[in-house]
Design a protein around this motif. Structure first.
Motif, short mmCIF file in Angstrom:
data_model
loop_
_atom_site.label_atom_id
_atom_site.label_comp_id
_atom_site.label_asym_id
_atom_site.label_seq_id
_atom_site.Cartn_x
_atom_site.Cartn_y
_atom_site.Cartn_z
N PRO A 1 -24.42 1.45 -4.48
CA PRO A 1 -24.62 2.84 -4.88
C PRO A 1 -23.42 3.76 -4.67
CG PRO A 1 -26.04 2.26 -3.02
CD PRO A 1 -25.32 1.03 -3.42
N HIS A 2 -22.57 3.45 -3.72
CA HIS A 2 -21.41 4.32 -3.46
C HIS A 2 -20.33 3.53 -2.73
CE1 HIS A 2 -22.67 4.66 0.78
NE2 HIS A 2 -23.90 4.75 0.29
N GLU A 3 -19.16 4.13 -2.63
CA GLU A 3 -18.03 3.50 -1.95
C GLU A 3 -18.31 3.44 -0.45
OE1 GLU A 3 -13.47 4.82 -1.18
OE2 GLU A 3 -14.18 4.96 -3.25
N VAL A 4 -17.89 2.35 0.18
CA VAL A 4 -18.12 2.18 1.61
C VAL A 4 -17.01 1.32 2.21
CG1 VAL A 4 -19.58 0.12 1.42
CG2 VAL A 4 -19.91 1.67 3.32
N VAL A 5 -16.72 1.57 3.48
CA VAL A 5 -15.74 0.76 4.20
C VAL A 5 -16.45 0.10 5.38
CG1 VAL A 5 -13.60 0.76 5.55
CG2 VAL A 5 -13.83 2.28 3.58
N GLY A 6 -16.31 -1.22 5.46
CA GLY A 6 -16.88 -1.96 6.59
C GLY A 6 -15.76 -2.34 7.54
N ARG A 7 -16.01 -2.14 8.83
CA ARG A 7 -14.99 -2.45 9.83
C ARG A 7 -15.55 -3.39 10.89
NH1 ARG A 7 -14.42 2.99 8.72
NH2 ARG A 7 -12.34 3.61 8.05
N GLN A 8 -14.70 -4.31 11.32
CA GLN A 8 -15.03 -5.18 12.44
C GLN A 8 -13.71 -5.62 13.05
OE1 GLN A 8 -18.04 -6.11 13.74
NE2 GLN A 8 -16.99 -7.28 15.31
N ASP A 9 -13.49 -5.28 14.31
CA ASP A 9 -12.25 -5.61 15.00
C ASP A 9 -11.05 -5.17 14.15
OD1 ASP A 9 -13.88 -6.60 16.99
OD2 ASP A 9 -13.67 -8.68 16.37
N ALA A 10 -10.19 -6.12 13.75
CA ALA A 10 -8.99 -5.75 13.00
C ALA A 10 -9.17 -5.84 11.49
CB ALA A 10 -7.83 -6.65 13.43
N ALA A 11 -10.38 -6.09 11.03
CA ALA A 11 -10.61 -6.24 9.59
C ALA A 11 -11.27 -4.98 9.02
CB ALA A 11 -11.50 -7.44 9.32
N LYS A 12 -10.84 -4.62 7.82
CA LYS A 12 -11.47 -3.54 7.08
C LYS A 12 -11.73 -4.05 5.67
CE LYS A 12 -8.97 0.22 7.09
NZ LYS A 12 -8.37 1.56 7.27
N ILE A 13 -12.92 -3.81 5.16
CA ILE A 13 -13.28 -4.19 3.80
C ILE A 13 -13.70 -2.93 3.06
CG2 ILE A 13 -14.74 -5.63 2.34
CD1 ILE A 13 -13.11 -7.35 4.18
N LEU A 14 -12.96 -2.57 2.02
CA LEU A 14 -13.30 -1.43 1.18
C LEU A 14 -14.09 -1.96 -0.01
CD1 LEU A 14 -12.95 1.52 0.12
CD2 LEU A 14 -10.82 0.74 -0.92
N MET A 15 -15.26 -1.39 -0.25
CA MET A 15 -16.10 -1.81 -1.38
C MET A 15 -16.38 -0.60 -2.25
SD MET A 15 -18.71 -4.35 0.60
CE MET A 15 -18.57 -3.63 2.22
#
Length: 176
Positions: free
Chosen positions: A86-100
């Motif tokens: 439905p919208h843009e989101v950023v997932g973070r865990q430790d040193a990783a970032k995933i932009l969707m």
């Protein structure tokens, strides 16, 4: 076990399983090297429900079984709107970032293997992603799950703003 997992167990839904990674790990001890295996698995119904799990064991089949059990326990529900998020989101865990980011129909899933497997089994058909930082599959899977946990459906946004879903889509502000 999560409440979603309980509901699924009662409903008897069928889930597709996918193994993302099988990694051989070694622990060096005084007595020699101890081999074991770590498996990263995803389960999903391609209709908004997906789970990720990790299993470790001395033998590959045991590790796979543990990973799948863990994935079924950790099922989450994500909103899928017209085949995308439905919208843009950023997932973070430790040193990783995933932009969707949501994508137009026909775009497909533009993502690396780990993120692609999770989003495919969740039922997302069109999405743009960018992975930044760590490329460890387990960390990336957790970052993806953290990102999709932060997705809000139109109904949920409307409830939070105390307006109708139609007003959310049109951008009408609450009066008063």
């Amino acid at each position: 076990m999560s409440e979603i997992a309980e509901k699924i167990k009662q409903a008897g839904e069928t889930f597709e399983e996918r193994i993302i990674e099988i990694r051989r790990t070694t622990k060096v001890t005084k007595g020699g090297k101890n081999l074991s295996f770590r498996v990263l698995a995803v389960v999903g119904n391609r209709n908004g429900k997906v789970g990720v799990g990790v299993g470790k064991a001395r033998e590959v089949p045991d590790a796979i079984r543990k990973a799948l059990v863990s994935a079924r326990r950790n099922i989450i529900e994500i909103p899928v709107v017209k085949g995308t998020i439905p919208h843009e989101v950023v997932g973070r865990q430790d040193a990783a970032k995933i932009l969707m980011k949501p994508a137009a129909p026909g775009t497909g899933i533009i993502a690396n293997g780990t993120v692609r497997a999770i989003l495919e089994l969740a039922g997302v058909q069109n999405v743009l992603t960018k992975a930044m930082g760590s490329t460890n599959p387990v960390i990336m899977a957790q970052a993806t799950v953290n990102g999709v946990k932060n997705l809000y459906s139109i109904d949920k946004i409307a409830a939070l703003r105390d307006i109708t879903p139609a007003q959310v889509v049109r951008g009408v502000k609450k009066e008063g």
